[in-house]
Design a protein around this motif. Sequence first.
Motif, PDB file in Angstrom:
ATOM      1  N   GLY A   1      -6.723 -16.652   4.792  1.00 16.95           N
ATOM      2  CA  GLY A   1      -5.280 -16.498   4.955  1.00 16.95           C
ATOM      3  C   GLY A   1      -4.879 -15.471   5.987  1.00 16.95           C
ATOM      4  N   GLY A   2      -5.816 -14.630   6.416  1.00 13.08           N
ATOM      5  CA  GLY A   2      -5.562 -13.694   7.494  1.00 13.08           C
ATOM      6  C   GLY A   2      -4.441 -12.706   7.224  1.00 13.08           C
ATOM      7  N   ALA A   3      -3.692 -12.413   8.270  1.00 12.77           N
ATOM      8  CA  ALA A   3      -2.638 -11.393   8.200  1.00 12.77           C
ATOM      9  C   ALA A   3      -1.543 -11.780   7.208  1.00 12.77           C
ATOM     10  CB  ALA A   3      -2.043 -11.167   9.589  1.00 12.77           C
ATOM     11  N   LYS A   4      -1.234 -13.064   7.126  1.00 13.16           N
ATOM     12  CA  LYS A   4      -0.184 -13.509   6.202  1.00 13.16           C
ATOM     13  C   LYS A   4      -0.576 -13.222   4.753  1.00 13.16           C
ATOM     14  CE  LYS A   4       2.473 -17.545   4.726  1.00 13.16           C
ATOM     15  NZ  LYS A   4       2.689 -19.009   4.908  1.00 13.16           N
ATOM     16  N   ALA A   5      -1.816 -13.542   4.405  1.00 13.01           N
ATOM     17  CA  ALA A   5      -2.281 -13.283   3.037  1.00 13.01           C
ATOM     18  C   ALA A   5      -2.279 -11.792   2.748  1.00 13.01           C
ATOM     19  CB  ALA A   5      -3.676 -13.866   2.842  1.00 13.01           C
ATOM     20  N   LYS A   6      -2.703 -10.989   3.711  1.00 12.74           N
ATOM     21  CA  LYS A   6      -2.724  -9.538   3.515  1.00 12.74           C
ATOM     22  C   LYS A   6      -1.309  -8.992   3.313  1.00 12.74           C
ATOM     23  CE  LYS A   6      -4.723  -5.298   5.448  1.00 12.74           C
ATOM     24  NZ  LYS A   6      -3.513  -4.452   5.448  1.00 12.74           N
ATOM     25  N   ARG A   7      -0.371  -9.515   4.082  1.00 10.81           N
ATOM     26  CA  ARG A   7       1.020  -9.070   3.935  1.00 10.81           C
ATOM     27  C   ARG A   7       1.583  -9.435   2.567  1.00 10.81           C
ATOM     28  NH1 ARG A   7       2.679 -11.467   7.914  1.00 10.81           N
ATOM     29  NH2 ARG A   7       3.731 -13.267   6.983  1.00 10.81           N
ATOM     30  N   ARG A   8       1.286 -10.663   2.108  1.00 15.73           N
ATOM     31  CA  ARG A   8       1.778 -11.080   0.796  1.00 15.73           C
ATOM     32  C   ARG A   8       1.139 -10.250  -0.315  1.00 15.73           C
ATOM     33  NH1 ARG A   8       4.403 -16.013   0.598  1.00 15.73           N
ATOM     34  NH2 ARG A   8       5.085 -15.246  -1.436  1.00 15.73           N
ATOM     35  N   LEU A   9      -0.134  -9.926  -0.164  1.00 15.16           N
ATOM     36  CA  LEU A   9      -0.808  -9.092  -1.160  1.00 15.16           C
ATOM     37  C   LEU A   9      -0.177  -7.699  -1.202  1.00 15.16           C
ATOM     38  CD1 LEU A   9      -3.046  -8.586  -3.221  1.00 15.16           C
ATOM     39  CD2 LEU A   9      -4.590  -8.046  -1.317  1.00 15.16           C
ATOM     40  N   GLU A  10       0.117  -7.143  -0.045  1.00 16.61           N
ATOM     41  CA  GLU A  10       0.743  -5.828   0.005  1.00 16.61           C
ATOM     42  C   GLU A  10       2.132  -5.847  -0.638  1.00 16.61           C
ATOM     43  OE1 GLU A  10      -1.428  -4.144   4.077  1.00 16.61           O
ATOM     44  OE2 GLU A  10       0.540  -5.112   4.185  1.00 16.61           O
ATOM     45  N   GLU A  11       2.860  -6.944  -0.430  1.00 19.63           N
ATOM     46  CA  GLU A  11       4.173  -7.079  -1.071  1.00 19.63           C
ATOM     47  C   GLU A  11       4.029  -7.115  -2.597  1.00 19.63           C
ATOM     48  OE1 GLU A  11       5.692 -10.637   0.615  1.00 19.63           O
ATOM     49  OE2 GLU A  11       6.229  -9.719   2.552  1.00 19.63           O
ATOM     50  N   THR A  12       3.019  -7.836  -3.074  1.00 18.16           N
ATOM     51  CA  THR A  12       2.770  -7.906  -4.515  1.00 18.16           C
ATOM     52  C   THR A  12       2.405  -6.531  -5.060  1.00 18.16           C
ATOM     53  OG1 THR A  12       1.997 -10.197  -4.338  1.00 18.16           O
ATOM     54  CG2 THR A  12       1.360  -8.984  -6.317  1.00 18.16           C
ATOM     55  N   GLU A  13       1.550  -5.835  -4.357  1.00 15.68           N
ATOM     56  CA  GLU A  13       1.157  -4.497  -4.786  1.00 15.68           C
ATOM     57  C   GLU A  13       2.363  -3.561  -4.830  1.00 15.68           C
ATOM     58  OE1 GLU A  13      -3.435  -3.961  -3.292  1.00 15.68           O
ATOM     59  OE2 GLU A  13      -1.829  -3.807  -1.795  1.00 15.68           O
ATOM     60  N   GLY A  14       3.242  -3.678  -3.829  1.00 22.29           N
ATOM     61  CA  GLY A  14       4.432  -2.837  -3.810  1.00 22.29           C
ATOM     62  C   GLY A  14       5.333  -3.103  -4.995  1.00 22.29           C
ATOM     63  N   ARG A  15       5.471  -4.375  -5.356  1.00 19.99           N
ATOM     64  CA  ARG A  15       6.312  -4.730  -6.504  1.00 19.99           C
ATOM     65  C   ARG A  15       5.706  -4.204  -7.797  1.00 19.99           C
ATOM     66  NH1 ARG A  15       6.029  -9.555  -5.855  1.00 19.99           N
ATOM     67  NH2 ARG A  15       4.635 -10.223  -7.532  1.00 19.99           N
ATOM     68  N   LEU A  16       4.384  -4.329  -7.924  1.00 25.34           N
ATOM     69  CA  LEU A  16       3.712  -3.822  -9.121  1.00 25.34           C
ATOM     70  C   LEU A  16       3.870  -2.315  -9.243  1.00 25.34           C
ATOM     71  CD1 LEU A  16       0.407  -5.921  -9.007  1.00 25.34           C
ATOM     72  CD2 LEU A  16       2.336  -6.233 -10.556  1.00 25.34           C
ATOM     73  N   ALA A  17       3.768  -1.625  -8.107  1.00 24.94           N
ATOM     74  CA  ALA A  17       3.917  -0.173  -8.131  1.00 24.94           C
ATOM     75  C   ALA A  17       5.340   0.221  -8.503  1.00 24.94           C
ATOM     76  CB  ALA A  17       3.541   0.413  -6.770  1.00 24.94           C
TER      77      ALA A  17
ATOM     78  N   MET B   1       7.367  -1.353 -10.330  1.00 30.86           N
ATOM     79  CA  MET B   1       7.598  -1.641 -11.743  1.00 30.86           C
ATOM     80  C   MET B   1       6.699  -0.802 -12.653  1.00 30.86           C
ATOM     81  SD  MET B   1       7.907  -5.801 -11.449  1.00 30.86           S
ATOM     82  CE  MET B   1       8.224  -6.008 -13.198  1.00 30.86           C
ATOM     83  N   SER B   2       5.912   0.070 -12.040  1.00 27.32           N
ATOM     84  CA  SER B   2       5.010   0.956 -12.798  1.00 27.32           C
ATOM     85  C   SER B   2       4.136   0.166 -13.774  1.00 27.32           C
ATOM     86  CB  SER B   2       5.819   2.018 -13.556  1.00 27.32           C
ATOM     87  OG  SER B   2       6.557   2.811 -12.649  1.00 27.32           O
ATOM     88  N   GLN B   3       3.471  -0.850 -13.249  1.00 24.78           N
ATOM     89  CA  GLN B   3       2.641  -1.708 -14.093  1.00 24.78           C
ATOM     90  C   GLN B   3       1.312  -1.051 -14.489  1.00 24.78           C
ATOM     91  OE1 GLN B   3       3.317  -4.780 -15.482  1.00 24.78           O
ATOM     92  NE2 GLN B   3       5.398  -4.238 -14.867  1.00 24.78           N
ATOM     93  N   TYR B   4       0.891  -0.029 -13.718  1.00 26.59           N
ATOM     94  CA  TYR B   4      -0.405   0.559 -13.976  1.00 26.59           C
ATOM     95  C   TYR B   4      -0.261   2.018 -14.394  1.00 26.59           C
ATOM     96  CZ  TYR B   4      -2.057  -3.559 -11.485  1.00 26.59           C
ATOM     97  OH  TYR B   4      -2.285  -4.852 -11.097  1.00 26.59           O
ATOM     98  N   VAL B   5      -1.201   2.480 -15.200  1.00 29.13           N
ATOM     99  CA  VAL B   5      -1.228   3.867 -15.606  1.00 29.13           C
ATOM    100  C   VAL B   5      -1.681   4.729 -14.427  1.00 29.13           C
ATOM    101  CG1 VAL B   5      -2.293   5.549 -17.171  1.00 29.13           C
ATOM    102  CG2 VAL B   5      -1.707   3.250 -17.998  1.00 29.13           C
ATOM    103  N   ALA B   6      -0.962   5.819 -14.177  1.00 34.30           N
ATOM    104  CA  ALA B   6      -1.323   6.706 -13.078  1.00 34.30           C
ATOM    105  C   ALA B   6      -2.657   7.380 -13.357  1.00 34.30           C
ATOM    106  CB  ALA B   6      -0.240   7.757 -12.866  1.00 34.30           C
ATOM    107  N   GLU B   7      -3.529   7.403 -12.344  1.00 37.99           N
ATOM    108  CA  GLU B   7      -4.839   8.026 -12.511  1.00 37.99           C
ATOM    109  C   GLU B   7      -4.701   9.553 -12.457  1.00 37.99           C
ATOM    110  OE1 GLU B   7      -7.758   6.588  -9.837  1.00 37.99           O
ATOM    111  OE2 GLU B   7      -7.309   4.469 -10.194  1.00 37.99           O
ATOM    112  N   LYS B   8      -5.486  10.206 -13.266  1.00 38.13           N
ATOM    113  CA  LYS B   8      -5.505  11.673 -13.233  1.00 38.13           C
ATOM    114  C   LYS B   8      -6.353  12.123 -12.055  1.00 38.13           C
ATOM    115  CE  LYS B   8      -4.955  12.224 -18.232  1.00 38.13           C
ATOM    116  NZ  LYS B   8      -5.542  12.792 -19.471  1.00 38.13           N
ATOM    117  N   GLY B   9      -5.821  13.055 -11.315  1.00 36.33           N
ATOM    118  CA  GLY B   9      -6.560  13.510 -10.158  1.00 36.33           C
ATOM    119  C   GLY B   9      -6.319  14.969  -9.860  1.00 36.33           C
TER     120      GLY B   9
END
Length: 291
Positions: free
Chosen positions: A265-281, A283-291
């Motif tokens: 899927g190349g650049a288009k797939a990468k862009r769509r994945l980044e959009e999905t990741e941004g939406r998940l972030a 919406m706070s879907q994941y527990v923040a890692e301790k660091g």
Amino acid sequence: MAQPQPKSSPLTQLCSALPSLPARLQQVGRFVAANDYDATTRSMRDLAAEAGADPAAFTRLAKALGYSGWDELRAALTEARRPAQAQPFSARTRGGRKGPHAEISLVADKLEAEAAGLSRISTGSVADAAKALHEARRIWIAGFRSCRSVAELLNYQLRLFRPDEVQLVGGAGPEDLDLGAFGSGDAVVVIGFTPYSRASVLSARAAHDSGATLIAIADAVTAPMAEGADHLLLFEAAASPGFFPSLTGAIAIAQSLAAVSFVLGGAKAKRRLEETEGRLAAMSQYVAEKG
């Protein structure tokens, strides 16, 4: 006292009778013998149209073989296709090893068998199927009963970068509505191993009839849901010890399909994945890692 001989299968009976049948019935008989799966799932009218014969010829063929009519012959063909194994899981159990480390030995044997099975998956076949997924306008994924987990995994991973073009068969309503929506230009992935679910076979048949590209992830070339597949991806289900067949190979194939499809899927797939990741972030879907 002589023992009664087992009744021959309807296909064996048909093939044996062919030379003695009239020429027209021989033509219909050869069609049924070559398409016995279709004979069990399609109407007599549809079969006749494909065979270029009169529907009544199928009834005459059945009667020539000693059946009351086509329905009785079709029932016999259907019964002959049923798995002989009535206990597909409990029949796999064997007398276990004895001793204080028997459980560890079973785990070791299972892991060894799983690794060996993974090494025999055809990488080229998986890559070719992934190309077909990449080129498809829509992707449908069908997995039922124990194969549902594999279907859901593939559906999830593909939707991370193709959210509008991937759908789980039966995921949002009755599966028959999805089967009716298959079309040319689509790709349909069907997953199954013995004993095969009826829904998987119907999904494969609907894909074939619609002109969609059929990708079968199966445990054998003879799997009924793999008939007519454009891509057949084989995994080993029965070789691993344990009461239940292994899905490890099917999961590995599913994840490989998603990985290769993403790269294609190349650049288009990468862009769509980044959009999905941004939406998940967001919406706070994941527990923040301790660091």
